[in-house]
Design an enzyme around this catalytic site. Structure first.
Site, PDB file in Angstrom:
ATOM      1  N   GLU A 142       0.845  -1.187   0.000  1.00 40.97           N
ATOM      2  CA  GLU A 142       0.000   0.000   0.000  1.00 40.97           C
ATOM      3  C   GLU A 142       0.885   1.243   0.000  1.00 40.97           C
ATOM      4  O   GLU A 142       0.421   2.343   0.267  1.00 40.97           O
ATOM      5  CB  GLU A 142      -0.949   0.002   1.196  1.00 40.97           C
ATOM      6  CG  GLU A 142      -0.296  -0.009   2.555  1.00 40.97           C
ATOM      7  CD  GLU A 142      -1.311  -0.015   3.691  1.00 40.97           C
ATOM      8  OE1 GLU A 142      -1.319   0.971   4.454  1.00 40.97           O
ATOM      9  OE2 GLU A 142      -2.091  -0.971   3.813  1.00 40.97           O
ATOM     10  N   CYS A 180      -3.506  -4.063   4.288  1.00 36.32           N
ATOM     11  CA  CYS A 180      -2.551  -5.006   4.886  1.00 36.32           C
ATOM     12  C   CYS A 180      -2.824  -6.461   4.510  1.00 36.32           C
ATOM     13  O   CYS A 180      -2.059  -7.349   4.891  1.00 36.32           O
ATOM     14  CB  CYS A 180      -2.548  -4.848   6.406  1.00 36.32           C
ATOM     15  SG  CYS A 180      -2.058  -3.207   6.954  1.00 36.32           S
ATOM     16  N   HIS A 213      -1.766 -10.833  11.614  1.00 34.49           N
ATOM     17  CA  HIS A 213      -1.401  -9.501  11.162  1.00 34.49           C
ATOM     18  C   HIS A 213      -1.205  -8.644  12.409  1.00 34.49           C
ATOM     19  O   HIS A 213      -2.038  -8.652  13.318  1.00 34.49           O
ATOM     20  CB  HIS A 213      -2.492  -8.913  10.276  1.00 34.49           C
ATOM     21  CG  HIS A 213      -2.370  -7.434  10.085  1.00 34.49           C
ATOM     22  ND1 HIS A 213      -1.216  -6.843   9.615  1.00 34.49           N
ATOM     23  CD2 HIS A 213      -3.253  -6.414  10.329  1.00 34.49           C
ATOM     24  CE1 HIS A 213      -1.382  -5.530   9.571  1.00 34.49           C
ATOM     25  NE2 HIS A 213      -2.607  -5.250   9.997  1.00 34.49           N
TER      26      HIS A 213
END
Length: 413
Positions: free
Chosen positions: A78, A110, A244
Protein backbone atom coordinates in the site's frame (compact mmCIF):
# COMPACT_ATOMS: atom_id res chain seq x y z
CA UNK A 1 0.59 -31.93 -5.55
CA UNK A 2 2.10 -29.75 -2.82
CA UNK A 3 2.79 -26.02 -2.91
CA UNK A 4 3.97 -23.30 -0.59
CA UNK A 5 7.03 -21.34 0.39
CA UNK A 6 10.35 -22.76 -0.75
CA UNK A 7 12.48 -19.90 0.57
CA UNK A 8 11.84 -16.76 2.63
CA UNK A 9 13.76 -13.67 3.66
CA UNK A 10 13.09 -10.50 5.63
CA UNK A 11 14.66 -7.09 5.10
CA UNK A 12 14.26 -4.80 8.08
CA UNK A 13 16.01 -1.69 6.78
CA UNK A 14 19.26 0.03 7.66
CA UNK A 15 18.23 2.09 10.71
CA UNK A 16 15.97 1.82 13.74
CA UNK A 17 14.71 3.87 16.66
CA UNK A 18 14.19 2.72 20.25
CA UNK A 19 10.50 3.46 20.68
CA UNK A 20 10.79 3.75 24.44
CA UNK A 21 12.99 6.79 23.86
CA UNK A 22 10.33 8.10 21.49
CA UNK A 23 7.67 7.56 24.17
CA UNK A 24 9.67 9.56 26.69
CA UNK A 25 10.47 12.28 24.16
CA UNK A 26 6.81 12.70 23.15
CA UNK A 27 5.56 12.46 26.73
CA UNK A 28 3.18 9.60 25.91
CA UNK A 29 1.03 7.89 28.51
CA UNK A 30 3.18 4.98 29.75
CA UNK A 31 0.42 2.37 30.35
CA UNK A 32 -1.09 3.07 26.94
CA UNK A 33 2.33 2.90 25.30
CA UNK A 34 3.14 -0.42 27.03
CA UNK A 35 0.00 -1.92 25.43
CA UNK A 36 1.69 -1.54 22.04
CA UNK A 37 4.19 -4.27 23.06
CA UNK A 38 6.82 -2.53 20.92
CA UNK A 39 10.59 -2.24 21.46
CA UNK A 40 12.05 -0.81 18.24
CA UNK A 41 10.87 0.35 14.86
CA UNK A 42 12.62 0.45 11.52
CA UNK A 43 12.87 3.96 10.13
CA UNK A 44 13.19 4.22 6.35
CA UNK A 45 16.06 6.51 5.41
CA UNK A 46 15.43 9.05 2.58
CA UNK A 47 17.29 6.81 0.11
CA UNK A 48 15.22 3.74 1.04
CA UNK A 49 11.82 3.15 -0.58
CA UNK A 50 9.43 0.22 -1.13
CA UNK A 51 11.43 -0.95 -4.17
CA UNK A 52 14.81 -0.93 -2.45
CA UNK A 53 13.28 -2.74 0.52
CA UNK A 54 11.72 -5.34 -1.80
CA UNK A 55 14.90 -6.00 -3.77
CA UNK A 56 17.02 -6.24 -0.63
CA UNK A 57 14.61 -8.82 0.78
CA UNK A 58 14.51 -10.88 -2.43
CA UNK A 59 18.13 -10.75 -3.61
CA UNK A 60 19.46 -13.51 -1.28
CA UNK A 61 16.79 -15.89 -2.64
CA UNK A 62 17.73 -15.48 -6.31
CA UNK A 63 20.45 -17.98 -7.14
CA UNK A 64 21.62 -18.75 -10.67
CA UNK A 65 19.63 -21.98 -10.54
CA UNK A 66 16.43 -20.27 -9.35
CA UNK A 67 16.50 -17.17 -11.59
CA UNK A 68 15.43 -18.79 -14.92
CA UNK A 69 12.50 -20.63 -13.28
CA UNK A 70 10.72 -17.51 -11.99
CA UNK A 71 7.67 -16.79 -14.17
CA UNK A 72 5.70 -14.45 -11.92
CA UNK A 73 6.62 -11.45 -9.75
CA UNK A 74 3.91 -10.10 -7.46
CA UNK A 75 4.53 -6.95 -5.45
CA UNK A 76 2.15 -6.48 -2.53
CA UNK A 77 2.07 -2.97 -1.09
CA UNK A 78 0.00 0.00 0.00
CA UNK A 79 3.14 2.15 -0.38
CA UNK A 80 3.16 2.17 -4.17
CA UNK A 81 5.18 4.82 -5.99
CA UNK A 82 2.96 5.21 -9.06
CA UNK A 83 -0.78 5.01 -9.76
CA UNK A 84 -0.14 3.00 -12.93
CA UNK A 85 3.36 1.54 -13.19
CA UNK A 86 3.92 -1.56 -11.10
CA UNK A 87 6.88 -1.76 -8.73
CA UNK A 88 7.35 -5.32 -10.06
CA UNK A 89 8.85 -3.90 -13.26
CA UNK A 90 11.68 -2.30 -11.29
CA UNK A 91 12.17 -5.49 -9.25
CA UNK A 92 12.37 -7.69 -12.35
CA UNK A 93 15.02 -5.41 -13.84
CA UNK A 94 17.11 -4.96 -10.70
CA UNK A 95 17.16 -8.70 -9.96
CA UNK A 96 17.82 -9.60 -13.63
CA UNK A 97 14.80 -11.89 -13.82
CA UNK A 98 13.56 -13.51 -17.05
CA UNK A 99 11.69 -11.44 -19.62
CA UNK A 100 8.81 -13.92 -19.75
CA UNK A 101 7.67 -12.99 -16.21
CA UNK A 102 4.13 -11.99 -15.41
CA UNK A 103 4.52 -8.71 -13.48
CA UNK A 104 1.87 -6.98 -11.39
CA UNK A 105 1.14 -5.24 -8.10
CA UNK A 106 -1.57 -5.87 -5.52
CA UNK A 107 -3.09 -3.21 -3.28
CA UNK A 108 -5.55 -4.37 -0.65
CA UNK A 109 -4.34 -2.62 2.50
CA UNK A 110 -2.55 -5.01 4.89
CA UNK A 111 -4.19 -8.07 3.30
CA UNK A 112 -2.11 -7.66 0.14
CA UNK A 113 0.73 -10.00 1.18
CA UNK A 114 -1.67 -12.88 1.80
CA UNK A 115 -3.54 -12.15 -1.44
CA UNK A 116 -0.25 -12.35 -3.37
CA UNK A 117 0.84 -15.52 -1.60
CA UNK A 118 -2.46 -17.30 -2.28
CA UNK A 119 -2.44 -16.21 -5.94
CA UNK A 120 1.08 -17.58 -6.38
CA UNK A 121 0.21 -20.84 -4.62
CA UNK A 122 -2.83 -21.34 -6.85
CA UNK A 123 -0.63 -20.69 -9.90
CA UNK A 124 1.69 -23.50 -8.79
CA UNK A 125 -1.18 -25.84 -7.87
CA UNK A 126 -2.77 -25.28 -11.28
CA UNK A 127 0.13 -27.11 -12.91
CA UNK A 128 -0.07 -24.89 -15.99
CA UNK A 129 3.72 -24.42 -16.00
CA UNK A 130 5.42 -27.36 -14.26
CA UNK A 131 8.53 -26.41 -12.32
CA UNK A 132 7.83 -22.67 -12.46
CA UNK A 133 8.30 -20.49 -9.39
CA UNK A 134 6.65 -17.24 -8.32
CA UNK A 135 8.37 -14.46 -6.41
CA UNK A 136 6.04 -12.66 -4.00
CA UNK A 137 7.27 -9.59 -2.13
CA UNK A 138 5.25 -7.70 0.46
CA UNK A 139 6.89 -4.32 1.03
CA UNK A 140 5.63 -1.31 2.96
CA UNK A 141 7.14 1.71 4.64
CA UNK A 142 5.81 4.44 6.88
CA UNK A 143 7.55 7.71 6.20
CA UNK A 144 6.28 10.23 8.75
CA UNK A 145 6.98 13.91 8.24
CA UNK A 146 6.46 16.71 10.74
CA UNK A 147 3.66 18.09 8.57
CA UNK A 148 1.69 14.86 9.12
CA UNK A 149 1.12 15.46 12.83
CA UNK A 150 -1.96 17.64 12.39
CA UNK A 151 -3.51 15.30 9.80
CA UNK A 152 -3.20 11.83 11.31
CA UNK A 153 -5.67 10.86 13.99
CA UNK A 154 -3.85 10.09 17.26
CA UNK A 155 -0.53 10.49 15.45
CA UNK A 156 1.40 10.23 18.70
CA UNK A 157 0.43 6.58 19.21
CA UNK A 158 0.63 5.48 15.59
CA UNK A 159 4.13 6.92 15.31
CA UNK A 160 5.82 4.36 17.64
CA UNK A 161 4.15 1.34 16.01
CA UNK A 162 4.44 2.32 12.33
CA UNK A 163 7.55 0.71 10.85
CA UNK A 164 9.00 -0.44 7.57
CA UNK A 165 10.04 -3.76 6.10
CA UNK A 166 9.75 -6.29 3.31
CA UNK A 167 9.29 -10.04 3.20
CA UNK A 168 10.13 -11.97 0.04
CA UNK A 169 9.03 -15.55 -0.58
CA UNK A 170 9.69 -18.01 -3.38
CA UNK A 171 6.58 -20.06 -4.05
CA UNK A 172 6.99 -23.46 -5.71
CA UNK A 173 6.00 -27.13 -5.63
CA UNK A 174 8.87 -27.85 -3.18
CA UNK A 175 7.62 -25.99 -0.07
CA UNK A 176 10.58 -26.60 2.22
CA UNK A 177 9.84 -23.64 4.50
CA UNK A 178 6.02 -23.59 4.65
CA UNK A 179 3.67 -26.13 3.04
CA UNK A 180 0.18 -24.72 2.55
CA UNK A 181 -2.85 -26.81 3.51
CA UNK A 182 -4.67 -26.76 0.12
CA UNK A 183 -8.28 -25.70 0.44
CA UNK A 184 -7.90 -24.87 4.13
CA UNK A 185 -8.88 -21.22 4.40
CA UNK A 186 -11.67 -18.95 5.53
CA UNK A 187 -12.54 -15.42 4.38
CA UNK A 188 -14.56 -12.57 5.81
CA UNK A 189 -15.00 -9.19 4.16
CA UNK A 190 -17.28 -6.17 4.29
CA UNK A 191 -17.18 -2.46 3.50
CA UNK A 192 -15.97 -0.34 6.41
CA UNK A 193 -14.13 3.00 6.61
CA UNK A 194 -11.80 2.06 9.46
CA UNK A 195 -8.50 3.28 8.02
CA UNK A 196 -7.75 4.57 4.55
CA UNK A 197 -5.35 6.60 2.41
CA UNK A 198 -7.54 9.08 0.56
CA UNK A 199 -4.50 10.85 -0.89
CA UNK A 200 -1.03 9.63 -1.87
CA UNK A 201 0.51 10.83 1.39
CA UNK A 202 -2.57 11.14 3.59
CA UNK A 203 -3.77 8.63 6.16
CA UNK A 204 -7.07 8.77 8.02
CA UNK A 205 -9.10 6.45 10.17
CA UNK A 206 -10.99 5.54 13.29
CA UNK A 207 -8.83 3.50 15.68
CA UNK A 208 -11.80 2.09 17.65
CA UNK A 209 -13.68 1.09 14.49
CA UNK A 210 -10.53 -0.56 13.12
CA UNK A 211 -10.12 -2.63 16.29
CA UNK A 212 -13.75 -3.81 16.15
CA UNK A 213 -13.45 -4.72 12.44
CA UNK A 214 -10.22 -6.63 13.15
CA UNK A 215 -11.82 -8.61 16.00
CA UNK A 216 -14.96 -9.38 13.99
CA UNK A 217 -12.92 -10.54 10.98
CA UNK A 218 -10.67 -12.72 13.12
CA UNK A 219 -13.67 -14.55 14.55
CA UNK A 220 -15.65 -14.84 11.33
CA UNK A 221 -12.70 -15.79 9.10
CA UNK A 222 -11.83 -18.63 11.48
CA UNK A 223 -15.45 -19.77 11.51
CA UNK A 224 -15.40 -19.89 7.71
CA UNK A 225 -12.15 -21.89 7.91
CA UNK A 226 -13.81 -24.32 10.36
CA UNK A 227 -16.77 -24.68 7.99
CA UNK A 228 -14.40 -25.85 5.25
CA UNK A 229 -12.00 -27.91 7.38
CA UNK A 230 -13.63 -30.77 9.25
CA UNK A 231 -12.65 -30.96 12.91
CA UNK A 232 -10.80 -27.62 12.96
CA UNK A 233 -10.31 -26.39 16.52
CA UNK A 234 -8.70 -23.04 17.33
CA UNK A 235 -7.08 -24.43 20.49
CA UNK A 236 -5.83 -27.80 19.34
CA UNK A 237 -5.40 -27.76 15.56
CA UNK A 238 -2.46 -25.34 15.49
CA UNK A 239 0.88 -25.58 17.25
CA UNK A 240 1.43 -21.88 16.56
CA UNK A 241 -0.57 -18.85 15.48
CA UNK A 242 0.51 -15.88 13.36
CA UNK A 243 -1.53 -12.69 13.17
CA UNK A 244 -1.40 -9.50 11.16
CA UNK A 245 0.30 -7.22 13.69
CA UNK A 246 -0.47 -3.49 13.69
CA UNK A 247 0.97 -3.70 17.20
CA UNK A 248 1.30 -6.54 19.69
CA UNK A 249 -1.50 -5.40 21.95
CA UNK A 250 -4.01 -5.70 19.10
CA UNK A 251 -2.94 -9.29 18.49
CA UNK A 252 -3.22 -10.06 22.19
CA UNK A 253 -6.75 -8.67 22.18
CA UNK A 254 -7.77 -10.76 19.16
CA UNK A 255 -6.36 -13.95 20.67
CA UNK A 256 -8.14 -13.23 23.98
CA UNK A 257 -11.40 -12.48 22.15
CA UNK A 258 -11.38 -15.84 20.34
CA UNK A 259 -10.36 -17.88 23.38
CA UNK A 260 -13.17 -16.32 25.43
CA UNK A 261 -15.77 -16.47 22.67
CA UNK A 262 -15.08 -20.03 21.54
CA UNK A 263 -14.05 -21.74 24.78
CA UNK A 264 -14.73 -19.40 27.74
CA UNK A 265 -11.07 -19.87 28.69
CA UNK A 266 -9.80 -18.46 32.00
CA UNK A 267 -7.49 -15.39 31.94
CA UNK A 268 -4.52 -17.40 33.23
CA UNK A 269 -4.93 -20.06 30.53
CA UNK A 270 -5.36 -17.38 27.86
CA UNK A 271 -2.08 -15.74 28.88
CA UNK A 272 -0.25 -19.08 28.89
CA UNK A 273 -1.58 -19.98 25.46
CA UNK A 274 -0.70 -16.53 24.09
CA UNK A 275 2.88 -16.78 25.33
CA UNK A 276 3.28 -20.30 23.93
CA UNK A 277 1.58 -20.15 20.54
CA UNK A 278 1.48 -16.45 19.60
CA UNK A 279 4.47 -14.89 21.36
CA UNK A 280 7.19 -16.28 19.06
CA UNK A 281 5.50 -14.69 16.04
CA UNK A 282 5.68 -11.21 17.59
CA UNK A 283 9.45 -11.11 18.11
CA UNK A 284 10.45 -9.58 14.75
CA UNK A 285 7.40 -7.30 14.62
CA UNK A 286 8.41 -5.84 17.98
CA UNK A 287 11.70 -4.82 16.36
CA UNK A 288 10.53 -3.38 13.02
CA UNK A 289 7.00 -2.11 13.72
CA UNK A 290 3.89 -2.50 11.60
CA UNK A 291 4.93 -3.62 8.13
CA UNK A 292 1.35 -3.61 6.77
CA UNK A 293 1.15 -6.08 3.85
CA UNK A 294 4.29 -7.89 5.04
CA UNK A 295 3.08 -8.23 8.63
CA UNK A 296 1.57 -11.74 8.57
CA UNK A 297 4.53 -13.17 6.65
CA UNK A 298 6.88 -11.44 9.08
CA UNK A 299 5.06 -13.20 11.93
CA UNK A 300 5.55 -16.52 10.12
CA UNK A 301 9.30 -15.86 9.76
CA UNK A 302 9.47 -14.89 13.42
CA UNK A 303 7.66 -18.07 14.47
CA UNK A 304 9.96 -20.30 12.44
CA UNK A 305 13.07 -18.65 13.89
CA UNK A 306 11.91 -18.21 17.50
CA UNK A 307 9.47 -21.03 18.35
CA UNK A 308 10.29 -24.48 19.66
CA UNK A 309 10.29 -26.78 16.62
CA UNK A 310 11.29 -30.33 17.55
CA UNK A 311 8.78 -31.73 15.05
CA UNK A 312 6.45 -30.54 12.26
CA UNK A 313 3.87 -28.02 13.47
CA UNK A 314 0.71 -26.73 11.88
CA UNK A 315 0.47 -22.93 11.92
CA UNK A 316 -2.76 -20.95 11.73
CA UNK A 317 -2.41 -17.53 10.12
CA UNK A 318 -4.80 -14.59 10.25
CA UNK A 319 -4.46 -11.74 7.76
CA UNK A 320 -6.49 -8.53 7.89
CA UNK A 321 -6.60 -5.54 5.57
CA UNK A 322 -8.55 -2.40 6.41
CA UNK A 323 -11.54 -1.59 4.34
CA UNK A 324 -11.83 -4.65 4.66
CA UNK A 325 -10.83 -8.19 3.67
CA UNK A 326 -9.49 -10.94 5.91
CA UNK A 327 -8.40 -14.55 5.71
CA UNK A 328 -7.55 -17.38 8.09
CA UNK A 329 -5.43 -20.12 6.53
CA UNK A 330 -2.92 -22.75 7.59
CA UNK A 331 0.14 -24.75 6.68
CA UNK A 332 2.96 -26.80 8.15
CA UNK A 333 6.48 -25.83 9.23
CA UNK A 334 9.22 -28.29 10.18
CA UNK A 335 12.67 -28.36 11.79
CA UNK A 336 14.03 -28.08 8.23
CA UNK A 337 12.10 -24.81 7.88
CA UNK A 338 14.23 -23.34 10.65
CA UNK A 339 17.49 -24.71 9.23
CA UNK A 340 16.75 -23.08 5.88
CA UNK A 341 15.54 -19.78 7.33
CA UNK A 342 18.53 -19.45 9.63
CA UNK A 343 20.79 -19.22 6.58
CA UNK A 344 19.20 -15.80 5.98
CA UNK A 345 20.49 -14.48 9.36
CA UNK A 346 17.41 -12.32 9.85
CA UNK A 347 17.99 -11.66 13.54
CA UNK A 348 21.61 -10.73 12.93
CA UNK A 349 20.62 -8.33 10.13
CA UNK A 350 18.21 -6.56 12.48
CA UNK A 351 20.96 -6.34 15.09
CA UNK A 352 23.27 -4.62 12.60
CA UNK A 353 20.91 -1.72 11.84
CA UNK A 354 22.10 1.76 12.75
CA UNK A 355 20.52 3.09 15.97
CA UNK A 356 19.14 6.57 15.46
CA UNK A 357 19.29 9.21 18.16
CA UNK A 358 16.22 11.36 18.73
CA UNK A 359 17.86 14.43 17.07
CA UNK A 360 18.74 12.26 14.03
CA UNK A 361 15.20 10.89 13.90
CA UNK A 362 13.67 14.36 13.98
CA UNK A 363 16.09 15.46 11.27
CA UNK A 364 14.66 12.65 9.12
CA UNK A 365 11.12 13.84 9.85
CA UNK A 366 12.07 17.22 8.41
CA UNK A 367 13.85 15.65 5.40
CA UNK A 368 10.94 13.31 4.63
CA UNK A 369 8.70 16.19 3.65
CA UNK A 370 10.83 16.70 0.53
CA UNK A 371 10.37 13.21 -0.95
CA UNK A 372 6.71 12.46 -1.48
CA UNK A 373 4.58 10.47 -3.89
CA UNK A 374 4.93 11.85 -7.40
CA UNK A 375 8.29 13.53 -6.78
CA UNK A 376 10.00 14.60 -9.99
CA UNK A 377 13.73 15.19 -10.42
CA UNK A 378 15.43 14.59 -7.09
CA UNK A 379 19.00 13.73 -6.12
CA UNK A 380 19.10 11.83 -2.85
CA UNK A 381 21.35 13.08 -0.06
CA UNK A 382 23.03 9.92 1.20
CA UNK A 383 24.95 11.91 3.79
CA UNK A 384 21.92 13.32 5.62
CA UNK A 385 23.04 11.12 8.54
CA UNK A 386 26.67 10.21 7.77
CA UNK A 387 26.92 7.46 10.39
CA UNK A 388 23.84 5.68 8.99
CA UNK A 389 25.27 5.85 5.46
CA UNK A 390 28.57 4.40 6.72
CA UNK A 391 26.65 1.53 8.33
CA UNK A 392 25.07 0.75 4.95
CA UNK A 393 28.52 -0.09 3.58
CA UNK A 394 28.79 -3.14 5.87
CA UNK A 395 26.71 -5.35 3.58
CA UNK A 396 25.68 -5.13 -0.05
CA UNK A 397 22.31 -3.44 -0.41
CA UNK A 398 20.32 -1.44 -2.93
CA UNK A 399 19.56 2.25 -2.34
CA UNK A 400 17.61 4.90 -4.22
CA UNK A 401 20.10 7.22 -5.94
CA UNK A 402 18.01 9.78 -7.82
CA UNK A 403 14.72 10.44 -9.57
CA UNK A 404 15.15 11.61 -13.17
CA UNK A 405 11.86 12.91 -14.46
CA UNK A 406 9.69 10.45 -12.58
CA UNK A 407 11.98 7.48 -13.24
CA UNK A 408 13.68 6.09 -10.13
CA UNK A 409 17.34 5.18 -10.39
CA UNK A 410 19.04 2.81 -7.93
CA UNK A 411 22.54 1.65 -7.11
CA UNK A 412 24.20 -1.07 -5.05
CA UNK A 413 26.46 -0.06 -2.18
Amino acid sequence: MSAGIEALNVYGGAAFLDVRELCDHRGLDKPRFENLLMHEKTVALPYEDPISFAVNAAAPLITDAVRPTIEMVITCTESGIDFGKSASTYIQDLLRLPKNCRLFEIKQACYSGTAGLQMAINFVLSGTSPGARALVIATDISRFALADAAEIQEWAYSEPSSGAGAVAVLVSDTPQVFAIDPGAYGNHAFEVMDTCRPGPDTEAGDADLSLMAYLDCCEQAFKDYARRVEGADFRTSFGYLCFHTPFGGMVKGAHRHLMRKLFKTSPADIDADFNLRVGPGLTYGQRVGNTAGASTLLALASTIDCADLPSPQRVGLFSYGSGCCSEFFSGVITPQSRQLLQTMNIGNSLQQRYRLSMPEYELLLRENGALRFGTRDAKLNHQVIPAAWSACQNSQRLVLDEIAGYHRQYRWV
